[in-house]
Write an enzyme that holds these catalytic residues in place. Structure first.
Site, PDB file in Angstrom:
ATOM      1  N   ASN A 104      67.332 103.186  59.012  1.00 61.50           N
ATOM      2  CA  ASN A 104      68.765 103.423  59.204  1.00 61.50           C
ATOM      3  C   ASN A 104      69.427 102.357  60.062  1.00 61.50           C
ATOM      4  OD1 ASN A 104      69.142 105.664  57.579  1.00 61.50           O
ATOM      5  ND2 ASN A 104      68.496 107.092  59.174  1.00 61.50           N
ATOM      6  N   GLU A 107      58.459 107.490  58.967  1.00 63.96           N
ATOM      7  CA  GLU A 107      58.526 106.748  60.225  1.00 63.96           C
ATOM      8  C   GLU A 107      57.941 107.620  61.335  1.00 63.96           C
ATOM      9  OE1 GLU A 107      62.494 103.972  59.803  1.00 63.96           O
ATOM     10  OE2 GLU A 107      62.813 106.125  60.086  1.00 63.96           O
ATOM     11  N   SER A 116      66.689 112.304  62.508  1.00 64.90           N
ATOM     12  CA  SER A 116      66.985 110.922  62.111  1.00 64.90           C
ATOM     13  C   SER A 116      67.972 110.268  63.064  1.00 64.90           C
ATOM     14  CB  SER A 116      67.576 110.900  60.693  1.00 64.90           C
ATOM     15  OG  SER A 116      68.785 111.637  60.653  1.00 64.90           O
ATOM     16  N   HIS A 130      59.618 111.142  60.904  1.00 65.68           N
ATOM     17  CA  HIS A 130      60.838 111.107  60.093  1.00 65.68           C
ATOM     18  C   HIS A 130      60.529 110.874  58.619  1.00 65.68           C
ATOM     19  CE1 HIS A 130      64.772 108.983  58.863  1.00 65.68           C
ATOM     20  NE2 HIS A 130      64.932 110.289  58.768  1.00 65.68           N
TER      21      HIS A 130
END
Length: 384
Positions: A187, A149, A116, A137
């Site tokens: 994120n 992702e 990540s 991800h």
């Protein structure tokens, strides 16, 4: 399809469960035999609960468990078509692992990382065939969270990207394709949800409980930012913010907060330590929110405008398409609406106005309006 999963922590074990549920033969590899046994026992308990709730049959649960082989030997991954790594976030350790793995598997095997925080391109660079490498991800807990992702490295071939997307789609996940940039979509775009809330507390605009109340009750979010930070853990959440800040060459939009850093330093990590922004000790009393509608709407409008601006900028620099950005935020962090669709609903000129007012007040780069948001707003256009 034979799938290898490296690392049997919560994430690796969850990915193994997802792949096995999709009828793949899975090898779960970890050096720690005790950790593998713990993973096996945990899966048995999960399957028992699913059967008890009527979400899985006895035969189905048994088959899912039987399709997973547990091994402390990397050689067990020979013959795998697809291998996903989910170990410690350390570039050097991952490089050594991938080089050993590449020597074992066939030239057609896709090698993926669940990282990540690390560059997919930098991970791929250690391979003889970097075109076979890709980022995949998942979000915790992997069996429950829909979003994955998919991040091609600079070196990743179009064929590997297509095969990977088709594979994860077949596992009944919602996939989005993302350029290899820090934080990927979720994120990166989610940072203002936390940072702007903390800033308002620091400057005395509102307290923790009031901001959480506003974002839940008026904004429609499942959890307020402070509840969510306490749930995630301040050690984890702060490090993600700091990592994104550094990776974007110290762009002020991602600047971490001393408030959260001090909580982390004090060991007040949130729910897992019993104290964070809230006190979780038995019998503890926490402040009640001030349920002021005008203040609440100001809080929601300010945080949502910041989120919209970050989503717009993510589109502006072609990290992902508008559809994937909205899918990611709804399925990765359970936002009530896709942020770009929300911007269309509010009206882009309104979003630009909020950003400009904040910039005029603070003159901080975190409040600079995204060029695409300003351009579309000026033309009374929309994202969709």
């Amino acid at each position: 399809m034979k799938v290898g999963v490296i690392g049997c922590g919560t994430m690796g074990s969850g990915i193994a469960q997802v792949a096995s549920t999709a009828n793949c033969e899975v090898v779960l590899y970890d050096l720690n035999e005790g950790a593998l046994e713990k993973s096996k026992v945990a899966l048995a308990k999960v399957m028992a609960r699913l059967v008890e709730k009527g979400r899985q049959t006895d035969d189905g649960a048994k088959a899912i468990q039987e399709r997973i082989t547990y091994s402390t030997t990397l050689d067990a991954l020979k013959g795998a078509d697809f291998v996903i790594e989910a170990i410690v976030e350390n570039l050097e350790i991952k490089h050594k692992l991938f080089q050993s793995l590449e020597a074992l598997v066939s030239k057609d095997c896709i090698i993926a990382s669940n990282t990540s925080s690390l560059s997919i391109t930098s991970l791929a660079a250690c391979l003889q065939q970097p075109e076979r490498f890709i980022g995949v991800h998942f979000f915790n807990p992997a069996p429950l969270m829909k979003l994955v992702e998919i991040i091609p490295a600079v070196q990743t071939s179009a064929e590997v990207l297509e095969k990977t997307k088709n594979t994860i789609d077949a596992w009944k996940k919602v996939t989005v394709t993302v350029k290899d940039t820090p934080g990927f979509i979720v994120n990166k775009v989610a940072r203002p949800f936390y940072s702007e809330a903390i800033k308002m507390v620091e400057e005395g605009t509102a307290d923790v409980a009031t901001i959480d109340w506003a974002m839940r009750e008026l904004g429609g979010f499942r959890m307020g930012p402070f509840e969510l930070m306490d749930f995630i853990g301040h050690d984890v959440n702060y490090i993600v913010t700091e990592t994104v800040f550094k990776a974007f060459y110290y762009d002020g939009r991602y600047k971490p907060s001393f408030t959260q850093k001090r909580l982390s330093e004090a060991g007040y990590l949130g729910r897992k330590s019993g104290r964070g922004f809230y006190n979780y000790a038995d019998g503890a009393t926490n402040p009640e929110p001030i349920k002021d509608q005008v203040l609440g709407e100001y809080i929601v409008n300010r945080i949502v405008a910041m989120l919209i601006n970050e989503a717009a900028d993510t589109l502006h620099v072609n990290i992902a398409c508008a559809k994937d950005i909205d899918l990611a935020m709804q399925n990765g962090v359970n936002y009530p609406k896709g942020l770009l669709a929300w911007a269309d609903e509010k009206g882009l000129p309104c979003c630009v106005s909020v950003m400009d007012e904040l910039f005029d007040e603070y003159h901080e780069e975190r409040y600079r309006c995204s060029p695409i948001l300003r351009k579309l707003g000026k033309n009374n256009s929309t994202f969709f």
